[in-house]
Design an enzyme around this catalytic site. Structure first.
Site, PDB file in Angstrom:
ATOM      1  N   LYS A  90      52.998  12.335  40.598  1.00 42.31           N
ATOM      2  CA  LYS A  90      51.623  12.749  40.865  1.00 42.31           C
ATOM      3  C   LYS A  90      51.585  13.896  41.891  1.00 42.31           C
ATOM      4  O   LYS A  90      52.561  14.123  42.610  1.00 42.31           O
ATOM      5  CB  LYS A  90      50.822  11.538  41.377  1.00 42.31           C
ATOM      6  CG  LYS A  90      50.657  10.429  40.333  1.00 42.31           C
ATOM      7  CD  LYS A  90      49.723   9.347  40.865  1.00 42.31           C
ATOM      8  CE  LYS A  90      49.528   8.233  39.854  1.00 42.31           C
ATOM      9  NZ  LYS A  90      48.584   7.206  40.343  1.00 42.31           N
ATOM     10  N   PHE A 111      36.196   4.291  42.352  1.00 38.62           N
ATOM     11  CA  PHE A 111      37.133   5.335  42.784  1.00 38.62           C
ATOM     12  C   PHE A 111      37.422   6.384  41.702  1.00 38.62           C
ATOM     13  O   PHE A 111      38.253   7.248  41.874  1.00 38.62           O
ATOM     14  CB  PHE A 111      38.439   4.707  43.281  1.00 38.62           C
ATOM     15  CG  PHE A 111      39.174   3.880  42.246  1.00 38.62           C
ATOM     16  CD1 PHE A 111      39.971   4.492  41.281  1.00 38.62           C
ATOM     17  CD2 PHE A 111      39.089   2.487  42.242  1.00 38.62           C
ATOM     18  CE1 PHE A 111      40.648   3.746  40.343  1.00 38.62           C
ATOM     19  CE2 PHE A 111      39.764   1.727  41.297  1.00 38.62           C
ATOM     20  CZ  PHE A 111      40.548   2.365  40.336  1.00 38.62           C
ATOM     21  N   ARG A 119      58.110   0.334  35.708  1.00 36.52           N
ATOM     22  CA  ARG A 119      57.045  -0.277  36.524  1.00 36.52           C
ATOM     23  C   ARG A 119      57.659  -0.979  37.741  1.00 36.52           C
ATOM     24  O   ARG A 119      57.115  -0.918  38.843  1.00 36.52           O
ATOM     25  CB  ARG A 119      56.244  -1.310  35.710  1.00 36.52           C
ATOM     26  CG  ARG A 119      55.329  -0.742  34.657  1.00 36.52           C
ATOM     27  CD  ARG A 119      54.136  -0.015  35.199  1.00 36.52           C
ATOM     28  NE  ARG A 119      53.158  -0.831  35.900  1.00 36.52           N
ATOM     29  CZ  ARG A 119      51.963  -0.391  36.280  1.00 36.52           C
ATOM     30  NH1 ARG A 119      51.596   0.867  36.002  1.00 36.52           N
ATOM     31  NH2 ARG A 119      51.134  -1.162  36.932  1.00 36.52           N
ATOM     32  N   THR A 148      50.605  -1.020  42.910  1.00 31.62           N
ATOM     33  CA  THR A 148      49.742   0.166  42.979  1.00 31.62           C
ATOM     34  C   THR A 148      49.517   0.629  44.418  1.00 31.62           C
ATOM     35  O   THR A 148      49.553   1.816  44.708  1.00 31.62           O
ATOM     36  CB  THR A 148      48.370  -0.176  42.325  1.00 31.62           C
ATOM     37  OG1 THR A 148      48.626  -0.754  41.049  1.00 31.62           O
ATOM     38  CG2 THR A 148      47.523   1.054  42.160  1.00 31.62           C
ATOM     39  N   ARG A 197      56.768   3.718  45.323  1.00 33.36           N
ATOM     40  CA  ARG A 197      55.465   3.804  46.001  1.00 33.36           C
ATOM     41  C   ARG A 197      55.567   3.385  47.465  1.00 33.36           C
ATOM     42  O   ARG A 197      54.892   3.943  48.324  1.00 33.36           O
ATOM     43  CB  ARG A 197      54.430   2.967  45.245  1.00 33.36           C
ATOM     44  CG  ARG A 197      53.944   3.687  43.985  1.00 33.36           C
ATOM     45  CD  ARG A 197      53.130   2.803  43.085  1.00 33.36           C
ATOM     46  NE  ARG A 197      52.453   3.574  42.044  1.00 33.36           N
ATOM     47  CZ  ARG A 197      51.823   3.028  41.011  1.00 33.36           C
ATOM     48  NH1 ARG A 197      51.775   1.713  40.890  1.00 33.36           N
ATOM     49  NH2 ARG A 197      51.233   3.788  40.113  1.00 33.36           N
ATOM     50  N   ASN A 206      49.437   7.496  45.448  1.00 30.66           N
ATOM     51  CA  ASN A 206      50.597   6.595  45.356  1.00 30.66           C
ATOM     52  C   ASN A 206      51.781   7.184  44.577  1.00 30.66           C
ATOM     53  O   ASN A 206      52.633   6.491  44.064  1.00 30.66           O
ATOM     54  CB  ASN A 206      50.180   5.218  44.820  1.00 30.66           C
ATOM     55  CG  ASN A 206      49.576   5.307  43.434  1.00 30.66           C
ATOM     56  OD1 ASN A 206      49.524   6.385  42.850  1.00 30.66           O
ATOM     57  ND2 ASN A 206      49.145   4.172  42.901  1.00 30.66           N
ATOM     58  N   HIS A 219      53.324   7.418  38.504  1.00 31.34           N
ATOM     59  CA  HIS A 219      52.630   6.625  37.482  1.00 31.34           C
ATOM     60  C   HIS A 219      53.643   6.118  36.466  1.00 31.34           C
ATOM     61  O   HIS A 219      54.662   6.750  36.223  1.00 31.34           O
ATOM     62  CB  HIS A 219      51.592   7.494  36.756  1.00 31.34           C
ATOM     63  CG  HIS A 219      51.108   6.885  35.475  1.00 31.34           C
ATOM     64  ND1 HIS A 219      50.115   5.932  35.443  1.00 31.34           N
ATOM     65  CD2 HIS A 219      51.510   7.053  34.186  1.00 31.34           C
ATOM     66  CE1 HIS A 219      49.914   5.549  34.181  1.00 31.34           C
ATOM     67  NE2 HIS A 219      50.752   6.229  33.397  1.00 31.34           N
TER      68      HIS A 219
HETATM   69  P1  GDP Z   1      48.653   1.711  38.213  1.00 31.41           P
HETATM   70  O1  GDP Z   1      48.825   1.367  36.784  1.00 31.41           O
HETATM   71  O2  GDP Z   1      49.561   0.939  39.128  1.00 31.41           O
HETATM   72  O3  GDP Z   1      48.758   3.178  38.474  1.00 31.41           O
HETATM   73  O4  GDP Z   1      47.205   1.244  38.660  1.00 31.41           O
HETATM   74  P2  GDP Z   1      45.767   1.327  37.911  1.00 31.41           P
HETATM   75  O5  GDP Z   1      45.906   1.706  36.490  1.00 31.41           O
HETATM   76  O6  GDP Z   1      45.029   0.086  38.264  1.00 31.41           O
HETATM   77  O7  GDP Z   1      45.059   2.512  38.695  1.00 31.41           O
HETATM   78  C1  GDP Z   1      45.291   3.869  38.366  1.00 31.41           C
HETATM   79  C2  GDP Z   1      45.359   4.707  39.618  1.00 31.41           C
HETATM   80  O8  GDP Z   1      44.095   4.719  40.265  1.00 31.41           O
HETATM   81  C3  GDP Z   1      46.287   4.162  40.680  1.00 31.41           C
HETATM   82  O9  GDP Z   1      47.615   4.555  40.493  1.00 31.41           O
HETATM   83  C4  GDP Z   1      45.701   4.767  41.942  1.00 31.41           C
HETATM   84  O10 GDP Z   1      46.111   6.128  42.106  1.00 31.41           O
HETATM   85  C5  GDP Z   1      44.218   4.736  41.680  1.00 31.41           C
HETATM   86  N1  GDP Z   1      43.610   3.502  42.234  1.00 31.41           N
HETATM   87  C6  GDP Z   1      43.744   2.237  41.762  1.00 31.41           C
HETATM   88  N2  GDP Z   1      43.029   1.359  42.497  1.00 31.41           N
HETATM   89  C7  GDP Z   1      42.376   2.090  43.451  1.00 31.41           C
HETATM   90  C8  GDP Z   1      41.449   1.773  44.511  1.00 31.41           C
HETATM   91  O11 GDP Z   1      41.077   0.618  44.718  1.00 31.41           O
HETATM   92  N3  GDP Z   1      41.021   2.799  45.298  1.00 31.41           N
HETATM   93  C9  GDP Z   1      41.408   4.090  45.078  1.00 31.41           C
HETATM   94  N4  GDP Z   1      40.930   5.047  45.875  1.00 31.41           N
HETATM   95  N5  GDP Z   1      42.264   4.421  44.091  1.00 31.41           N
HETATM   96  C10 GDP Z   1      42.750   3.446  43.277  1.00 31.41           C
END
Ligand code: GDP
Length: 635
Positions: free
Chosen positions: A459, A506, A534, A540, A554, A564, A567
């Site tokens: 990212k 968000f 993963r 996350t 991460r 973070n 991905h």
């Molecule tokens: P991932 O699959 O671990 O990347 O997680 P998700 O698919 O749930 O979320 C996608 C991306 O959104 C994450 O990698 C973070 O960059 C962002 N994100 C997820 N949860 C939050 C949150 O609660 N707050 C904020 N600001 N960003 C979030």
């Protein structure tokens, strides 16, 4: 230079005492290349280490380089120019290797890793060692006066063979029995790899038997062993049944000659022993002791494989093992312990209920055989545990310890074999499978563990500082990079990519961030790619990652839940969709030989094309287990 950086990350660089202690606290096996500042770490082994890491794909295996001059603990290694590798498990020194002997280094890594896993997973005992090669100056003098082996030639023991040390003791030699015993040894199917006649000095006899130092007749034993000529032999077996140590001990019989005469009258000790101490022959107690005795009695020994003599390297190889459904659970545990003891690493493992169709595909060569109905019945009667086992000569070694495939034959001819030991009552099908050849192993592994692809992204927040490090980790963990591109996402692409989060608070922040600078998109491929990548990412939220997976990407590179760093697709289905969305038509299966610095933009053709379906992704040639979940490690 990119390659230089890659090497640096494969091996953690330890340059001060604090880092040294941190390294000692690392869980698993750490192989440390101790080097002198003026000559630097051993470059010759880097590609070997990378290959081993890729083949084994094991989180518990670590490599490090350490500079002797700047670390107090390495004081005694200062000024030594020979490459030295120290193996640490649980903060303790467990093995030492001097010289850049690639096949031996490889073998020791595989073996020490297996031992360390045994300690960590099954509470086995860790055997710490002292580095005997490091002698203090006053001791060195004494050492020099020791008569060395007269044979100054290197003794070559094939690394693929197991060996044991045998001694025809002074009593048997004095009675003129040595030649007779040697003939019997050869007739019994033992192969003599090295043979020396010499009289042990008292010092040597004492050192050789130091593990018996507490016994009452230790001094008598020392006197006896140094009283005359012995024949010292290194033995393997013509038919390498892998456990020559046990076979030889069986052949010589119990140490107590009265017992030998009673219980095993045909044994060497029964035939040639004269009284308690004078029991004619010696045999190493176990494989570890055989190694120590070999090094002690034949200081010039080295191990080499036949292929290495031809100028080729030995490889860590993989084979497929199956524990059939009707093997009892508790036996499974025992079998797994034996697998570890035999120097294998379980690289992949999954438990699976097979359908009739799958059994027919897997055993397509057997469908016409008389035993096929029984095999089919057996294989579909419950979940089968499939594992890829890694070690040097894995295919051959696993077949050796399995024993004959006919259970009755196994019981009669090799009662110690795994198939005999774990045979199921009234079951004609043997309890364990092993691939027949290297090619078969590849086909069978692909059946149970088809390669998967996943979409990875570096990212925008990680692009400046961590891109190369992440790239290196990808390689070090055995992923092949099938495609990659560096791009700045458009708002529409970012919104579409994260559309499932459209309703989240968000979302706008996320889209903003994802478009804020360049990112790298990658298609990664390996067995179990989705889950493994993963796992490398960690949770996350980097704060949580620091708590639960401090080694994850991460945890190390992310700054907050939004920023973070990386991905990874969350499921195989998502991986397919994301790859198609980002890369569109993928027309090439070729792996990219990128080095992380020369990021190139490649193929992003027509997104609507369905060529993806034809890419063979996740579909094994046998149509095997393409869309099931897999486990890496414990099921
Ligand atoms: P991932 O699959 O671990 O990347 O997680 P998700 O698919 O749930 O979320 C996608 C991306 O959104 C994450 O990698 C973070 O960059 C962002 N994100 C997820 N949860 C939050 C949150 O609660 N707050 C904020 N600001 N960003 C979030």
């Amino acid at each position: 230079m990119a390659s230089k950086k890659k090497e640096a990350s494969l091996q953690a660089s330890v340059t001060n005492q604090e880092q040294w202690e941190e390294m000692l606290a690392t869980k698993g096996l750490t192989v440390v290349d101790v080097y002198q500042q003026w000559c630097g770490p051993c470059r010759a082994v880097v590609s070997l280490l990378r290959k081993i890491k890729n083949e084994l794909g094991d989180d518990l295996l670590h490599f490090a380089t350490a500079e002797a001059d700047s670390i107090d603990a390495l004081e005694r290694y200062r000024g030594k120019c020979e490459p030295t590798f120290l193996f640490y498990g649980g903060g303790e020194l467990v093995a030492v290797l001097r010289g850049a002997n690639a096949p031996l280094l490889q073998r020791m890594i595989v073996e020490e890793l297996a031992k360390e896993k045994l300690v960590l997973e099954q509470g086995g005992e860790r055997k710490a060692v002292k580095d005997d090669g490091l002698v203090d100056d006053d001791k060195a003098e004494e050492e020099e006066t020791l008569p060395q082996s007269e044979n100054k030639e290197s003794i070559i023991v094939p690394a693929s063979k197991s060996y044991t040390v045998a001694i025809i003791k002074p009593d048997a030699v004095a009675h003129g029995k040595a030649n007779e015993i040697i003939m019997k040894i050869q007739d019994a199917g033992f192969e003599i790899l090295a043979h020396e006649e010499r009289t042990l000095t008292e010092v040597e006899a004492r050192d050789f038997y130091q593990h018996k130092a507490a016994e009452v007749d230790f001094e008598d034993l020392v006197q006896f062993m140094s009283s005359g000529l012995s024949h010292i032999l290194v033995l393997s077996q013509v038919e390498d049944s892998t456990n020559v140590v046990a076979a030889w001990r069986e052949f010589i019989g119990p140490a107590d000659i009265e017992e030998a005469r009673r219980e095993k009258p045909e044994s060497l000790r029964a035939q040639y022993g004269t009284q308690a101490l004078f029991n004619a022959v010696h045999g190493s107690e176990d494989i570890d002791q055989a190694g120590r005795e070999l090094a002690f009695l034949f200081p010039n020994f080295r191990t080499a494989s036949v292929t290495e003599q031809d100028g080729e390297e030995e490889r860590v190889e993989r084979t497929l093992a199956l524990i059939r459904p009707n093997v009892a659970r508790e036996n499974r545990e025992e079998i797994l312990a034996k697998i570890h003891e035999s120097g294998f690493t379980v690289a992949l493992q999954r438990e699976e209920m097979l359908t009739e169709k799958q059994v027919r595909q897997f055993y397509f060569q057997h469908v016409e055989e008389d035993f096929f109905p029984a095999l089919l019945q057996n294989m579909t009667s419950g979940p089968v545990l499939a594992m890829t086992l890694a070690r040097i000569e894995a295919v051959e070694h696993w077949n050796n310890i399995l024993g004959p495939s006919d259970v009755n034959k196994a019981r009669e001819e090799s009662p110690e074999s795994l198939r005999a030991q774990f045979a199921v009552e009234n079951e004609p099908i043997n309890p364990l499978h092993g691939s027949a050849s290297h090619d078969e192993a590849e086909r069978e592994i692909n059946f149970f563990f088809p390669k998967q692809q996943t979409l990875a992204m570096i990212k925008p927040d990680a692009m400046m500082e961590h891109k190369e490090k992440i790239w290196e980790e990808i390689h070090a963990n055995g992923f092949s990079v099938m495609q990659q591109k560096e791009t700045v996402l458009s708002r529409e692409t970012a919104e579409e990519f994260y559309k499932e989060h459209r309703e989240k608070l968000f979302f706008s922040q996320l889209v903003e961030f994802m478009c804020s600078g360049p990112c790298v998109m990658l298609i990664l491929k390996k067995e179990n790619a989705v889950e493994d990548w993963r796992a490398m990412l960690g949770p996350t939220d980097p704060d949580q990652a620091k708590e639960t997976s401090p080694d994850s990407l991460r945890a190390r590179f992310g700054s907050d839940i939004l920023h973070n760093s990386v991905h990874g697709s969350s499921t195989e289905k998502h991986a397919e969709e994301e790859i198609r969305f980002i890369f569109g038509d993928i027309s090439s299966e070729a792996e990219l030989a990128g080095d992380g610095e020369t990021v190139t933009t490649v193929l992003a053709k027509d997104k609507d094309s369905s060529a993806y379906e034809n890419s063979g992704m996740s579909k094994s040639p046998t149509g095997g287990m393409s869309d099931n979940k897999q486990h890496n490690g414990d099921p």
